[in-house]
Enzyme design. Structure first.
Site, PDB file in Angstrom:
ATOM      1  N   ASP B 301       0.819  -1.218   0.000  1.00 45.70           N
ATOM      2  CA  ASP B 301       0.000   0.000   0.000  1.00 45.70           C
ATOM      3  C   ASP B 301       0.855   1.271   0.000  1.00 45.70           C
ATOM      4  O   ASP B 301       1.790   1.412   0.786  1.00 45.70           O
ATOM      5  CB  ASP B 301      -0.943   0.017   1.225  1.00 45.70           C
ATOM      6  CG  ASP B 301      -2.192   0.824   0.955  1.00 45.70           C
ATOM      7  OD1 ASP B 301      -2.403   1.238  -0.201  1.00 45.70           O
ATOM      8  OD2 ASP B 301      -2.959   1.054   1.901  1.00 45.70           O
ATOM      9  N   LYS B 350      -7.955  -2.279   3.957  1.00 48.14           N
ATOM     10  CA  LYS B 350      -7.379  -0.958   4.170  1.00 48.14           C
ATOM     11  C   LYS B 350      -7.202  -0.673   5.655  1.00 48.14           C
ATOM     12  O   LYS B 350      -6.187  -0.148   6.089  1.00 48.14           O
ATOM     13  CB  LYS B 350      -8.332   0.089   3.571  1.00 48.14           C
ATOM     14  CG  LYS B 350      -7.699   1.457   3.386  1.00 48.14           C
ATOM     15  CD  LYS B 350      -6.826   1.470   2.163  1.00 48.14           C
ATOM     16  CE  LYS B 350      -6.153   2.803   1.924  1.00 48.14           C
ATOM     17  NZ  LYS B 350      -5.357   2.766   0.705  1.00 48.14           N
ATOM     18  N   LYS B 391      -8.748  14.081  -1.363  1.00 46.39           N
ATOM     19  CA  LYS B 391      -8.987  13.294  -0.158  1.00 46.39           C
ATOM     20  C   LYS B 391      -8.875  14.164   1.089  1.00 46.39           C
ATOM     21  O   LYS B 391      -7.989  15.008   1.173  1.00 46.39           O
ATOM     22  CB  LYS B 391      -7.930  12.185  -0.116  1.00 46.39           C
ATOM     23  CG  LYS B 391      -8.200  11.060   0.823  1.00 46.39           C
ATOM     24  CD  LYS B 391      -7.106  10.003   0.627  1.00 46.39           C
ATOM     25  CE  LYS B 391      -7.349   8.766   1.444  1.00 46.39           C
ATOM     26  NZ  LYS B 391      -6.329   7.735   1.122  1.00 46.39           N
ATOM     27  N   LYS B 463       2.647   1.820   3.292  1.00 45.78           N
ATOM     28  CA  LYS B 463       1.895   2.035   4.516  1.00 45.78           C
ATOM     29  C   LYS B 463       2.099   0.903   5.510  1.00 45.78           C
ATOM     30  O   LYS B 463       2.153   1.119   6.708  1.00 45.78           O
ATOM     31  CB  LYS B 463       0.411   2.134   4.140  1.00 45.78           C
ATOM     32  CG  LYS B 463      -0.399   2.981   5.063  1.00 45.78           C
ATOM     33  CD  LYS B 463      -1.803   3.173   4.490  1.00 45.78           C
ATOM     34  CE  LYS B 463      -1.829   4.325   3.498  1.00 45.78           C
ATOM     35  NZ  LYS B 463      -3.037   4.363   2.693  1.00 45.78           N
TER      36      LYS B 463
END
Lengths: 510, 510, 510, 510
Positions: B301, B350, B391, B463
């Site tokens: 990610d 996620k 975002k 991530k």
């Protein structure tokens, strides 16, 4: 928490000292056309650390202020293991927010390859807070229990529990020149030293000696945590050399600030002097005096809230290749610090220390910034009595992304001003004491060299770090790495490389 | 920006290689009672870096998505030096947000003691973005001009300027299994590979070979920047070993996800595979396969916005001795990523990658956290079509101070999702290519050891970093220091210590 | 949207007028001991509204500024039904943000008991924006296309589409006295009227007549949307009466500001004058002059962003019995308004208009506030060039709850300054024109009485409403209700009671 | 604060009643082609208000919860005039946040034209909080002192002062069906009524009678401030009519929720029932039962924080012609309410009441919204134990401006949940009692008509107002105006028009 003991031929723990040998590398750069030639130089350095912390006392200028009373209460509360009731349940005294008491550093890996962490005081012997004596001056004669009540920082439960002890603590009369602070500070000034500047210095020196003797101290640190003063003029003949400064004090020159008097008194008594406010107490003459007397000075201004975060966020952005283009920082607070800063000339001192914090990061990245280019940067501080010691910082960071995109961070930060500052005061004293016990020498030299009288090592804790020479570093993570790596060097460990190659290569033979 | 050239007996620049010798230190810890015994081990390491970047192409899975089109447009725009008008004035193409293109590292000091900084590509030879070829797959058959219009990321001016070139770029048919993504993704899937999983892998491999041949490439990186899939089951016999995984593909097992098919195809073709989404593409069998074929994989990610900032802020707080007690992270976005994440099973992937980011920091400080204690930590992602690719992250961090005080940070972060991601995609490719050119060996050994097939070095960019063994590091500054120090090692420079003792001691003899 | 037609014996629609009869109630209060005696008085009022909007033109002072160009572009774009491409898709011109064009009011219920809403222009005939002519003055001679480019407000696509028309529009030479604005405004002043104040007034009057004649106008509104000036001194003999003011202009007194010259010229030409900036243009002499000439004036300062929201939030809190104790308002902007406000004397004007906005709400609730008690209230405006016209407001509201609890609102407000202001300029002109067509008389009287020359009805649109007598109302909902109820009265409808008893009682007979 | 006394021929204050005559206007709308024909109808209404508040008690369901203990403590503290020490100084008990106790309304102007304001209780006689008796049920048997300690809402000082009284208060055993709340609520349920639903209703009725008798009450209000339940199914035969509902209870149907049992018991005992949580307690059968027994019900859910502000902000935007396009609302809280809401089925009830709040505002403006068009609207609630009762709401409102511009409000709202709710509970009880004392009749009719059994007048205080027929109003200012104007009507004053024409016209003759 455990102490660490390094087993290595390069480290010796004697009764009195830790003697360590480490490699230290510098690199010299020379630009030739399009190329920078880098010549690294690696040499062995011997580091000697005296193992026994000295019997230490701190004298706070502004003892009855919010920071002073909070630190004092914290020392008492922690020593006593104080517990008190709150609506969220029982709390007990701690040192949250203190680098030396509550932070850790990685010292290596265990058998399972897991990182092992230790507190700073587990790496090298540091002064324990329970052993620190406290005393100080204040322009207000209130005892510390009354001052704590006025200051509105500590829970009433805590105030009640500590009142008997706090009531016995009465600040010494303070040097005070109202022309250096906001006029509104006059109202609380009922405990002021009379006489000329020279007489005041004399009296402050006596106070230091008195404290030292009364508590049988080996070391005293004088720490200004009083009002921000306006900047003093720096002028040849006035305060540009040690001799001129001393002469100006003798002549009772009005442009010598009260804070400089404390610094001079501290230096003459061999004490470390720490400037926890933004003003230019440490004028060139003062620095020369410290150098002459071999004492340490630290400055300027405590780094607690907004600026600390800014030095992290801007570092984060710039080091990620994102270009900060506008940084707008608003603050308001309602304690006496805020009240004093509502005067333009004292605010000016604050603004200066807060403004420079991004300069070195901008300079570090010539890809993002053309020469002379800077982000818009605004700093505002307002006095809002209602919020008291609960300082609010509101920041907006705008950065540029590719294709003209923008990233905007908006941050609202509620930070209890004195609760953040008090552990920093402790850290400053603990690390300043430590710094007097360390010496370095190139392998083979006779003499250990102490830290420079301007203690740049403590940059992590101050907003506008004074450094003896070379570049100021404001990046908080770099400042912290510096402390960490110096402590590591004291016990013969090389700098933390964060590489962990042993976990990254195809075969673990490395 | 200048290149650096290190002048040292420990570094040799040959026609083909940079050969460097550096000292590397590890420390082994053993707890005995109240003491941790630390045994440092220092040894010489030889690092060899091939100087010529390979002719490289990247194949994007999800080429027509927001990230894919943005990266492609950025490559074209930068190559052409595109300029366009905006209401704020003329802009030109750049790589803002890219670590490899826009960040710097300190390489030493000049004659005046001032820090000297260089870009990463000035330290070691890195692939230049203008030399990177791009191709890819997408479940939608839209050409990249049409996709860019649908995606609503790029200025219309930019779209217009690049349309002629973008229109020529048409994604290859993609492997697609709707049961792994949100049902709403079905609508755009008009460009899907038919056949069994085994047939699909075959076709993907042919695509790779086709691209490689057409552009005469030496190296291809396959990069998943498509939809987040749900987690695949990991089960003995299914995907636990390389052989089982290959057999499952042959059997057309439904629990083998499309992304795993891409990874397998890439590995079998000797390509580096990068997982830019949170799902567990890289199941154990996949990792074994990569190891067997000596190729690199990176996961999981992209780290662009909220999590990146979190890994900075929590690190900052914990390393300052402040105790984060509650971390609440809200996100919303309106692009197709958000649309896909509105299904619970994809969101779950996620959430997992976003949740773990503070764990190592909590573990690093046993003074603040008792064993098993954690801050409250909540992560929410919502789909809000109106905000599109812009975002929004809204976080609240609460930390405890002494005397029961609290510090609260509230952050609102507007981050253009794809404009932040595209430079990261570039960085991943550039650094992944670089990693294939570096080898290490203990001084005296014959063989250079490459990086492990799980490329932990790139943790800064992802991530939820996959690491081959040992501890995951989420601290962003530590991750960055790791890259920096590895690059330094390639040219014979020791790790950046940030000590700058030469400026800190009373005499500059050190 | 539909027009409404009221069917009632109390309303008559003639060719020329709407003649309506409504009941109007006031209440007189007298405090006796612990009791307030309230004597209501209800009487019939006749309201006459001329049905045909006049052929109207607006002359903007500061035509080429951000507000001026944006309003002009909006008039052109809406008239042409302009459509343009953006990355989010096609947009078309609209009047979002305009009270008169985009807001509605409840006019009653339909057969199903559902509320029926109509736009203001459906209730009474209002000037249509397409029929409004525009002209103006500016200290810069840039044509409006060039000015729009400099101002960085409008999309490049919009600028391009409108450029041919905008290029033809050139501001008339402006009255300008740099001592009233920031020194930095001098740079753009290349289009300045020469001569004495008296000569300037003469020239401005000629400009008005010229515009009126050229466009065959019946009514001209002069609207200051130029720089904020510093406050002018108000002094007996100087500007305290109409005659003194006229004499001062004749004497070319330096303390008569340029804006007052515009106001005087407008009044003498029978125009409505609207002060869209905070300065005290409308000195007592000016007001007397307006009264003497029977023209209307409106002031002061446009209410677009932070203050508008504040007048809602504080109203909300106080009217809920929550006590605001601290209101801290930070602003920054990067347009020319911000640049001009960076001078302390112009900022002072702004600060004053922004500070008073909560006073009437505090006064309205003697349960919450003791006499003389006020919340802490701070207003800061900073110039941050980077953000341009995209003004940012950051506010913190703290209110007290029972048991010493606190409610804190932190608001970050990104508001496009001129895009919010332009529809307000339109509303001011449309409603000001309307106000000249309305008269009131007690039933039985002969004469219809027009609105007072100080048009308090438009308080909703201005930050620091001028009122002829009585109390200023800052509550935004009350200000809006006032406009709504006046419009209702024009067509014979009583004030909106919001009671809807017909839905609330046990039997619907009511 | 003073009481008001209206002097008018239309108002008579008798010993027992206030008898007032007011004009009431409605308007009927009929659309014909492009025109809406509006036919106003004005008639005289007589309003009778009994002057003596009844001796009233409130029975809280969830007495030991945060709201229940806080209201109880506030009643005790205010009655005793409690003062206690805090670090900010001495505080005393108050009713901050209460509409009836701390808000004011304008009653007219004094001789100087200044507005005169009075509290609601000064306009009509309202129950005084000191006269309110309190009792209740709770699933936990903790006495209220222990519950207050567990709840962590009140200062320890306050807890200590009130403990002797609170300790005496012990909740009655509660009806409890765990299948309607989160499973985690089982742990505290040690005080639960045994038996069938019918037996439980019987017992609750006895409790009410017992309380009424013990305290000699004339009126009892039963108020649910316990956990949010999941929605109950509404099904013909089950709960669609009063008779079916009663029969279902007799049959012990599992789909009849505990809250409905309380409502039924209350109605059968002639009590007003208020639903302070979002679930659908008041099923159709329940409403019919209330109507049959002539008792009042109010619902649903307390409006304290985020939704209240939203109903203000969206109203503000829409009524200014700005178009909200996205509303994103995040919440987190750490009290038992949050814990219970962490179950999806209870959260669902909450989400529904929070989602509908903007619908009527969207419907009110067909210029901004096409039919069927809605802003994106997201509501999230998370359980974050650490923040306790200090609820946090983080909202982002995006609105569209002209030329495609956007206005974005980001709000962080720290709101002490129970300190905001407790005064609302009081207001609900005080106004509900008042509503039983008021009757209306068209002039000339014999019978006074009471309020409908569904008390829509109290919409201001609840999140998802139940109304008997017609349109729900969510606009907070309209809801408040409704209450204000009803109170005014009770004393013969017309609705507040906010016009103040007497100050706005050229001559004050009006």
């Amino acid at each position: 928490m455990a102490n660490i003991r390094v087993l290595s031929d390069d480290v010796h723990y004697t009764e009195e000292h830790i003697l360590a040998k480490v490699q230290y590398e510098t690199a010299h750069c020379k630009r030739t056309g399009d190329t920078i030639q880098v010549t690294p130089r690696r040499r062995w350095l011997e580091v000697r650390t005296a193992r026994r912390p000295q019997r230490t006392g701190v004298m706070l200028v502004g003892w009855g202020g919010n920071n002073g009373t909070t630190l004092t209460a914290a020392l008492l509360a922690n020593r006593a293991g104080l517990r008190w009731e709150t609506k969220e349940g029982e709390r007990r005294a701690d040192w949250l927010g203190s680098l030396t008491q509550c932070a850790t550093l990685r010292v290596g890996s265990d058998d399972d390859g897991k990182d092992v962490w230790a507190p700073m005081s587990g790496v090298v012997p540091l002064l324990h807070p329970d052993d620190l004596e406290v005393d100080g001056w204040d322009v207000s004669s209130l005892d510390l229990a009354a001052a704590a009540r006025r200051n509105r920082v500590l829970d009433v439960e805590v105030q009640r529990a500590l009142a008997p002890q706090l009531r016995e603590l009465r600040p010494r009369a303070a040097a005070f020149d109202c022309s250096f602070v906001a006029a509104n500070q006059q109202e609380r000034a009922d405990n002021v030293l009379p006489g000329t500047r020279a007489q005041q210095v004399q009296r402050l020196r006596e106070d230091i000696r008195d404290f030292k003797k009364a508590k049988s101290l080996e070391r005293v640190v004088v720490l200004w945590t009083a009002n921000t003063e306006r900047f003093a003029e720096v002028r040849p003949g006035l305060n540009d050399t040690a001799d001129n400064l001393l002469a100006s004090i003798e002549r009772n020159e009005t442009e010598v600030s009260s804070s400089t008097l404390y610094a001079v008194a501290a230096i003459l008594e061999g004490c470390t002097y720490i400037n926890g406010s933004p003003q230019n107490t440490l004028v060139p003459g003062c620095l020369e005096l410290a150098e002459r007397h071999g004492t340490h000075v630290v400055g300027d201004d405590l780094k607690t809230g907004q600026t600390k975060l800014k030095s992290v966020l801007v570092d984060f952005l710039v080091s990620a290749g994102i270009k900060p283009t506008s940084i707008v920082s608003y603050n308001h607070l309602g304690n006496n610090d805020g009240k004093n800063l509502s005067a333009p000339h004292t605010f000016r001192s604050k603004e200066i220390t807060k403004r420079n914090v991004v300069d070195d990061m901008v300079d570090s990245n010539p890809i993002l910034y053309a020469p002379g280019e800077h982000p818009d940067h605004v700093v505002v501080i307002k006095y809002v009595p209602y919020v008291g010691d609960s300082k609010r910082a509101m920041d907006e960071y705008t950065g540029e992304l590719m294709f003209g995109g923008r990233q905007t961070f908006v941050v609202h930060n509620t930070c209890e001003d004195s609760l953040l500052a008090a552990p920093l005061l402790l850290d400053l004293v603990v690390l300043a004491e430590f710094c007097t016990r360390v010496g370095f020498r190139p392998a083979g030299d006779d003499e250990y060299v102490p830290f420079h009288s301007v203690l740049a090592l403590l940059s992590y804790l101050v907003k506008a770090p004074m450094v003896p020479r070379g570049t100021v570093v404001n990046s908080l993570f770099r400042q912290r790495a510096c402390i960490e790596n110096v402590l590591r060097a004291c016990v013969g460990l090389g700098p933390e490389s964060n590489m962990q190659l042993e976990h990254k290569l195809a075969s673990p033979t490395v």
